[in-house]
Design a protein around this motif. Structure first.
Motif, mmCIF file in Angstrom:
data_model
loop_
_atom_site.group_PDB
_atom_site.id
_atom_site.type_symbol
_atom_site.label_atom_id
_atom_site.label_comp_id
_atom_site.label_asym_id
_atom_site.label_seq_id
_atom_site.Cartn_x
_atom_site.Cartn_y
_atom_site.Cartn_z
ATOM 1 N N CYS A 363 52.794 58.748 50.137
ATOM 2 C CA CYS A 363 52.179 57.622 49.510
ATOM 3 C C CYS A 363 53.339 56.814 48.894
ATOM 4 C CB CYS A 363 51.429 58.472 48.274
ATOM 5 S SG CYS A 363 50.858 57.082 47.234
ATOM 6 N N ILE A 364 53.031 55.502 48.874
ATOM 7 C CA ILE A 364 54.141 54.682 48.428
ATOM 8 C C ILE A 364 53.583 54.105 47.063
ATOM 9 C CG2 ILE A 364 55.418 54.123 50.628
ATOM 10 C CD1 ILE A 364 53.652 51.640 50.830
ATOM 11 N N GLY A 367 48.878 50.945 45.516
ATOM 12 C CA GLY A 367 47.453 50.868 44.752
ATOM 13 C C GLY A 367 46.485 50.322 45.846
ATOM 14 N N CYS A 369 44.458 51.483 47.974
ATOM 15 C CA CYS A 369 43.502 52.528 47.983
ATOM 16 C C CYS A 369 42.200 52.092 46.729
ATOM 17 C CB CYS A 369 43.880 53.775 48.217
ATOM 18 S SG CYS A 369 44.899 54.035 46.712
ATOM 19 N N LEU A 418 42.847 59.971 53.495
ATOM 20 C CA LEU A 418 42.192 60.057 52.015
ATOM 21 C C LEU A 418 40.466 60.257 52.053
ATOM 22 C CD1 LEU A 418 44.035 56.943 50.913
ATOM 23 C CD2 LEU A 418 44.452 59.325 50.137
HETATM 24 S S1 SF4 Z 1 46.887 53.071 49.709
HETATM 25 FE FE1 SF4 Z 1 46.692 54.674 47.869
HETATM 26 S S2 SF4 Z 1 47.362 56.557 49.093
HETATM 27 FE FE2 SF4 Z 1 47.817 55.071 50.491
HETATM 28 S S3 SF4 Z 1 50.018 54.699 49.927
HETATM 29 FE FE3 SF4 Z 1 49.000 53.267 48.883
HETATM 30 S S4 SF4 Z 1 48.549 54.159 46.718
HETATM 31 FE FE4 SF4 Z 1 49.388 55.530 48.161
#
Ligand code: SF4
Ligand code: SF4
Length: 440
Positions: A363-364, A367, A369, A418
């Motif tokens: 996970c980076i 945000g 998601c 996820l």
């Molecule tokens: S979308 Fe969400 S889970 Fe995926 S890298 Fe970004 S913060 Fe992490």
């Protein structure tokens, strides 16, 4: 301006391979496998024994439970076994196996049940129940239960013609090929619910469906156009887009006066009333990068998925992954002998190259998601707690509100699974709470 909801994503709809392909009736298979549970609610008990001769459309399993739905034979033939078989949900489920005699001899009680004018609302509900009709757009909730529990509570009937999942066009083909059956079924459902109107909600990427449905709609039924966005067809998102009402966390559409029906469910209602034929077929898109000749097929329920892939020209490349349903919400299939069930609307097969593009990374914390989640959840925290085994903490993150739409997994640059995490997290949290309650 087209209507929509907060959050969501814009995946390539990948519908080009099949959207112009008409629904094609498939030959019936030599053997059908009918799980006694193809719906939400109590599983059915077999009404037949090994060695029994059965007719096309004969009821072969039923239950006295309030929330259940009977199962009917999609062929005439002989019952050769009653035993656990692999269900598309990945579990072994008691199933009735019928060898087809290829005569399609109909059950003697199959005959028209009446007309919109001649039938009472109560009689329409009974016919729907006896025909084994369940919601064909989702988890298979028994249609008779949805109608009965909505009477007096529901003031808005919404027909969900969004079909927002990539690749799937079986519903779209139904909208333009079975338009009059859909409208006829909507009127029967309106009568059963005691309503004088309905709203057909279609995504803007289906202009010909909008046109055909508008032309056929008639008094009391209006067509509204939704923005093309995923998951526009999620019940809660659809209700918000069409009515502005918000289903409360843990609530149902009826809590805000709405009932959402799939168009093909309405067509099945129409057929059950006008011909007496129960639910014995389904419309399935067969597509994906490994499929030689993607198609839309009408097949008998209980047909092994192998036969559908064969009818779509087989595989051009060895598939690495098979999916029952769409790429966002579907579940992996582990056997080509798994049968098509009432709720199957798509079968997809993907190549190794394509599957490898989805290998998870770290996970980076971008945000994305969070912005994509139409239920205002925080998938990155759900993933973090889940990976640490902190299942109790998932309750505070409202994991049970997750509609498993797949938007977070789709948008995640780290390709983290996820949706799968949320799905399993919900199950584990439920089990944990059960254990805690039992210990009290
Ligand atoms: S979308 Fe969400 S889970 Fe995926 S890298 Fe970004 S913060 Fe992490
Ligand atoms: S957390 Fe659940 S509801 Fe939110 S985007 Fe992910 S799958 Fe959809």
């Amino acid at each position: 301006m087209a209507l929509t909801f907060r959050g969501g994503v814009h995946p390539d709809d990948m519908k080009r391979a099949t959207s112009a392909k008409a629904l094609e009736p498939m030959n019936a298979p030599e053997t059908v496998v009918l799980p006694v549970s193809m719906h939400i609610g109590a599983p059915c008990e077999p009404l037949v024994s090994v060695g029994d001769a059965v007719f096309l459309g004969q009821k072969v399993a039923d239950s006295s439970a309030a929330v259940s739905s009977p199962v009917h034979s999609p062929v005439s033939g002989t019952v050769t076994a009653i035993e656990p078989r692999l269900h598309p949900n990945g579990n072994l489920v008691q199933s009735i196996i019928i060898e087809n005699d290829f005569f399609d001899t109909p059950a003697p009680d199959i005959e028209p049940r009446g007309t919109l004018e001649s039938l009472s609302g109560e009689r329409i509900i009974e016919i729907i129940r006896e025909a084994g009709i369940v919601g064909l757009g989702g988890a298979g909730f028994p249609t008779h239960v949805k109608i009965r529990s909505g009477i007096g509570k529901v003031d808005t009937l919404i027909i969900n013609c969004a079909e927002c999942e990539p690749y799937i066009t079986s519903g779209y083909r139904g909208m333009i090929e079975h338009t009059s059956e859909i409208i006829g079924g909507i009127r029967l459902v309106m009568k059963a619910l005691g309503l004088t109107g309905a709203v057909i909600a279609v995504e803007a990427n289906k202009p010909d469906a909008v046109e055909k449905l508008t032309q056929a709609a008639g008094d009391g039924i209006r067509v509204c156009v939704l923005r093309t966005k995923y998951p526009q067809g999620g019940e809660k998102q659809l209700i918000q887009a069409v009515t502005g009402r918000q289903v409360p966390p843990g609530g149902l559409p009826a809590d805000v006066g709405c009932a959402v029906f799939n168009p093909e469910t309405c067509a099945a209602v129409w057929r059950a009333v006008t011909t007496g034929l129960p639910l014995v077929t389904c419309n399935v898109t067969v597509a994906g990068s490994a499929v030689a000749n993607p198609k839309n097929l009408i097949c008998r329920i209980g047909t092994p998925v192998e036969s559908l892939f064969a009818a779509a020209g087989g595989f051009s490349v060895e598939p690495q992954k098979l999916i029952n349903g769409g790429p966002m919400m579907g579940v992996a299939l582990y056997s080509m002998q798994t049968p098509v069930v009432k709720t199957t609307n798509a079968l997809l097969a993907f190549t190794k190259k394509e599957v490898e593009r989805f290998k998870p990374q770290q996970c980076i914390h971008c945000g994305r998601c969070v912005s994509a989640c139409p239920m205002d959840l925080v998938p990155l925290y759900i993933n973090m707690y889940y990976s640490k085994g902190m299942i109790r903490e998932l309750e505070g993150l409202n994991v049970t509100d997750c509609i498993e739409c797949g938007s977070c997994a789709y948008i995640c640059p780290a390709r983290l699974p996820l949706t799968q995490v949320c799905r399993t997290g919900k199950t584990l949290l439920g089990e944990l709470k059960k254990k805690e309650n039992a210990a009290k």
